[in-house]
Each structure stands twice: as structure tokens, then as C-alpha cells.
Enzyme design. Structure first.
Site, short mmCIF file in Angstrom:
data_model
loop_
_atom_site.label_atom_id
_atom_site.label_comp_id
_atom_site.label_asym_id
_atom_site.label_seq_id
_atom_site.Cartn_x
_atom_site.Cartn_y
_atom_site.Cartn_z
N PHE A 131 -7.57 8.85 -6.80
CA PHE A 131 -6.41 8.15 -6.28
C PHE A 131 -5.91 8.86 -5.02
O PHE A 131 -5.90 10.09 -4.96
CB PHE A 131 -5.30 8.08 -7.33
CG PHE A 131 -4.20 7.14 -6.96
CD1 PHE A 131 -4.39 5.77 -7.08
CD2 PHE A 131 -3.01 7.61 -6.44
CE1 PHE A 131 -3.39 4.89 -6.70
CE2 PHE A 131 -2.00 6.74 -6.07
CZ PHE A 131 -2.19 5.37 -6.19
N ASP A 212 -6.67 13.48 -14.18
CA ASP A 212 -5.63 12.49 -13.94
C ASP A 212 -5.77 11.40 -15.00
O ASP A 212 -6.78 10.70 -15.05
CB ASP A 212 -5.79 11.90 -12.53
CG ASP A 212 -4.71 10.89 -12.18
OD1 ASP A 212 -4.18 10.24 -13.09
OD2 ASP A 212 -4.42 10.73 -10.98
N TYR A 237 4.68 4.82 -16.33
CA TYR A 237 5.14 3.47 -15.98
C TYR A 237 4.06 2.41 -16.08
O TYR A 237 4.34 1.23 -15.91
CB TYR A 237 5.76 3.45 -14.58
CG TYR A 237 4.92 4.08 -13.48
CD1 TYR A 237 3.87 3.39 -12.90
CD2 TYR A 237 5.19 5.36 -13.03
CE1 TYR A 237 3.11 3.97 -11.90
CE2 TYR A 237 4.44 5.95 -12.03
CZ TYR A 237 3.40 5.25 -11.46
OH TYR A 237 2.64 5.82 -10.48
N LYS A 238 2.82 2.80 -16.37
CA LYS A 238 1.75 1.82 -16.50
C LYS A 238 1.64 1.39 -17.97
O LYS A 238 2.46 0.64 -18.48
CB LYS A 238 0.44 2.41 -15.98
CG LYS A 238 0.46 2.81 -14.51
CD LYS A 238 -0.87 3.36 -14.07
CE LYS A 238 -0.82 3.98 -12.68
NZ LYS A 238 -0.52 3.00 -11.60
N ARG A 384 -8.13 -6.68 -8.73
CA ARG A 384 -8.04 -5.88 -9.95
C ARG A 384 -7.18 -6.61 -10.98
O ARG A 384 -6.06 -7.02 -10.68
CB ARG A 384 -7.44 -4.51 -9.63
CG ARG A 384 -7.60 -3.50 -10.76
CD ARG A 384 -7.08 -2.14 -10.34
NE ARG A 384 -5.62 -2.12 -10.22
CZ ARG A 384 -4.89 -1.02 -10.07
NH1 ARG A 384 -5.50 0.16 -10.00
NH2 ARG A 384 -3.57 -1.08 -9.96
#
Length: 424
Positions: A131, A212, A237-238, A384
Site C-alpha cells: 500500500f 500489514d 475501519y474496513k 475492486r
């Protein structure tokens, strides 16, 4: 082949997680589209109903009534949420995870601590599919310390493999690698790295490894214990549904706590912090990696999201993650592959999203949103599609893909601008 819609109905009827959908806010009265299909839970999870109630209590009964006295219980929130993460999501021991800061700040803290623990070593290994924030943090750490960043050139659709990591280590001088830092689930393709094998390679090279977990925590099992993984960071938050900007978390294997000292020495990591001593003496526990005050309201929101995942159980979540991905592959093969879209994810087990490639992916994304489906776009030319095991239904996946098929067949996406907005 069984009718694909009938298959979706059967899968939903047999879904052991079906009751969890009712724990989330779905299509509130003020929503502009009652038939909205949300396929971006891997960017931002839905709002748990329990979070709204917890916020009311925190505002009215705690902040409103208790005032500063609330710190008698707020002060342990980072550890309380960390322990819930450790035992209910990550599969590690209490005291090995902590809710604090953001994933990027935690990555910086642990990367610096790892490099300090490997003095004289001159290389950090990562990949160019990591990322971007991770890449930038690691570039900064390497530049500041005068280290070399060995970058694996990853296949964007396949992800970084164990063989890629072995080859990168082999390119480095013996005893030169200090740290290897990779995603567990690739943010673009959804590829799941072999955490056990990669960690073994790192340890054989004398390096520490920093994972990660942003796209795996809450969707995919994280074999930190099995791998004897050293360090990890993630966000809430995902798939953990902690809300926009929710705090991140970090994991440090228990036996490393007293060996590592992170670079931001803060009051909340100090032994006997209310003694207000001048000299910094970090506590001999996970709290030494905390810097400052826990954001209490955001921390409560993260904790409520974690608790929903904890109640569902990672075994059941992982089973549904795989089932949703397999069903989406069937829809892709039957409806979208004939129209030129390509699968830009590994087949079989992957994270809780599937990625499609098309030269007009940005326009497809905007057309799909206009049709009431919320996906995500990632460069280069990737659509995605995220599935959230706790609240996405198979019928929603079927309907969402049906709308995309209509868009592709009619070429209606061509009416949408090719220029991209800031937020994709």
C-alpha cells in the site's frame, strides 16, 4: 449449471452469519437509494447499530455526566480493545495487541524499533504492490537511517509470492536484511501471502518481519501465532467496522516487548505515568508502544466493531469470505468474461474482494455507482469489488453483477467522463 439466482437464494438461506446483517444500519430512511448495493466494505465498513448506542452512552452518561472522572475507565480502552482484537480476531494472546494511532504511524513506530533491534544491518525489503502509505513510510525510514530499500517487483494480479521474497533475500548480502514488511492481503488483487513461509524466510535471514493486516483483519485468518510473526499493524475501519478514521492497531509478539523500544516516547508508554517523572522508562508490556491519549469516542466505535466480529467468529467469517469469492467468480465467468473483462485476482482463496481489469474501469465504476452499486476503483484500470461477510448477501452480489453486466453489454459506461476525481 444450477440457476445462479437460485444458487444465491440457497446460499443466503444456509448462511450461518445471516443474523449479523441485522446488527448493521442498512438503508436508513434518509438514504437516497433504497436498493443500494454496497460492495466496498473493504474500504469502509457499515455502521453497527451497537455503535450508535455506545456513542449515546459515551456522550450523555460519560463525557456529559462524568466529565474528567471518565478517565478512571477510559484510560484502559486501548488495551481493552487490543485484547478483544487479539483473542477474537487475530488469534494471539491478550497483551499482544493495542488499539492506538493509525496504521501508518504504527508502521513507522514498529519499523524503526525493528531496525534498532538489528544494528549493523543495512537493508529493508518490501514490494512495489505494498500500500502506498507503507511504501512511503518505509522509504522515509530507509532514507533517514541510510539503509537500502530492496523492492520486489510484484505481479499486480498475482501478488508477491514466497519465491519472490526468497529471491529478494538472495539478492542481499548475508546478514544484511534488518526488516521485511509486506501486506498479508494485497490491497489491489486480494492475494493472500503465505505468512508462515515468508516469516520463516525472514527469520532464517536473521530479519524481523512486519505485516500489514489492513485488508485481512476481520475477513481472513491471520496466522500470527502459527508463523511466530514478530510485528503487525492494521486498521479498524474496513472489515472491523470501526467507522471513518477509526484508530489503528499494532501487534508485537510477547517475547519482543522488552527488546523493542519505539521511537516516539510518550506519556502513555511510561512506567507509573502519573508520577510525572522526568526520565523515560517504558512499561514492560504492550503499552510501551502507546504514545498518547486514546481517542475515546473513536476507540469505543472501534471496540464495538471488533466485538461484532468477535461474536461472529473468524472461522465462520473465513468460510463465508471464500464462498462469496467463489460465487462471484461464477458470475464473472458467466456474465463478464465474455465481454472483455479480466480477472485481476488469484482464483480460489483470497481476501474479501475480487478485482477486475478493463481499460475503461474508471468509467465502469462511475456507471455502476449511478446504477446503485458502490464498488471501488484502483489503478491501473482495476475495478475492486468488496464483500463483507457480516452483512453482504449472495443475492446482493447476484444483483450487483447483473447490473454491471447490463452496463457492459449496453456500453452505457462510455457516457461517463474518463477524468478521475480526487477520491477514487
Amino acid at each position: 449449471m444450477k440457476d445462479l439466482f437460485a444458487q444465491a437464494k440457497e446460499l443466503d438461506a444456509a448462511d450461518p452469519l445471516a443474523e449479523f446483517r441485522d446488527r448493521f444500519v442498512i438503508s436508513p430512511a434518509a438514504a437516497p437509494q433504497k436498493d443500494l448495493i454496497y460492495l466496498d466494505g473493504n474500504s469502509l465498513g457499515r455502521l453497527p447499530k451497537a455503535t450508535r448506542e455506545r456513542m449515546r452512552t459515551a456522550l450523555d452518561d460519560e463525557w456529559g455526566a462524568e466529565l474528567v472522572r471518565g478517565w478512571d475507565h477510559w484510560i484502559t480502552l486501548a488495551r481493552e480493545a487490543g485484547d478483544a482484537l487479539a483473542t477474537g480476531v487475530l488469534g494471539v494472546d491478550p497483551g499482544e495487541a493495542l488499539l492506538c494511532d493509525t496504521a501508518s504511524i504504527n508502521l513507522y513506530k514498529l519499523a524503526e524499533a525493528a531496525c534498532d533491534a538489528r544494528p549493523g544491518r543495512t537493508v529493508i525489503i518490501t514490494d512495489d504492490d505494498n500500500f502506498p502509505s507503507d511504501q512511503y513510510v518505509l522509504q522515509g525510514v530507509a532514507q533517514r537511517r541510510g539503509l537500502r530499500l530492496e523492492v520486489i517487483r510484484a505481479d499486480l494480479d498475482r501478488g508477491t509470492t514466497t519465491e519472490d521474497v526468497a529471491a529478494a533475500i538472495a539478492r542481499c548480502a548475508p546478514d544484511s536484511v534488518a526488516l521485511i514488511s509486506l501486506q498479508h492481503v494485497a490491497y489491489r488483487s486480494g492475494n493472500v501471502a503465505d505468512m508462515v513461509a515468508v516469516t520463516r524466510l525472514a527469520h532464517d535471514a536473521g530479519a524481523l518481519v512486519l505485516w500489514d493486516l489492513c485488508h485481512s483483519a476481520g475477513a481472513v485468518p491471520t496466522p500470527l501465532r502459527e508463523a511466530a510473526a514478530d510485528l503487525a499493524v492494521g486498521c479498524t475501519y474496513k472489515h472491523l467496522n470501526g467507522g471513518p478514521g477509526a484508530p489503528g492497531f499494532l501487534y508485537v509478539r510477547g517475547d519482543l516487548h522488552e527488546q523493542l523500544r519505539q521511537p516516539i516516547w510518550g506519556w502513555f508508554g511510561q512506567t507509573d505515568q502519573f508520577a510525572m517523572g522526568f526520565d523515560y522508562r517504558p512499561v514492560p508490556a504492550i503499552e510501551r508502544f502507546q504514545v498518547s491519549t486514546t481517542p475515546v469516542l473513536a476507540g469505543y466505535a472501534a471496540l464495538e466493531g471488533i466485538r461484532v466480529t468477535q461474536a461472529a467468529g473468524m472461522d465462520r467469517i473465513w468460510a463465508k469470505t471464500r464462498a462469496m469469492g467463489a460465487y462471484a467468480e461464477q458470475l464473472f465467468d458467466a456474465w463478464l468474461a465474455p465481454h472483455g473483462l479480466e480477472l485481476a485476482s488469484p482464483r480460489g482463496d483470497r481476501g474479501a474482494h475480487i478485482t477486475l481489469h478493463h481499460p475503461a474501469a474508471w468509467q465502469l465504476c462511475q456507471a455502476w455507482k449511478a446504477a446503485g452499486v458502490i464498488p471501488d476503483f484502483r489503478t491501473p484500470d482495476r475495478l475492486r469489488i468488496g464483500f463483507a461477510p457480516l452483512y453482504t448477501t449472495f443475492a446482493e452480489i447476484h444483483e450487483g453483477f447483473a447490473r454491471l453486466r447490463t452496463i457492459v453489454e449496453s456500453r452505457s459506461y462510455e457516457a461517463f467522463p474518463v477524468e478521475r476525481s480526487r477520491v477514487t
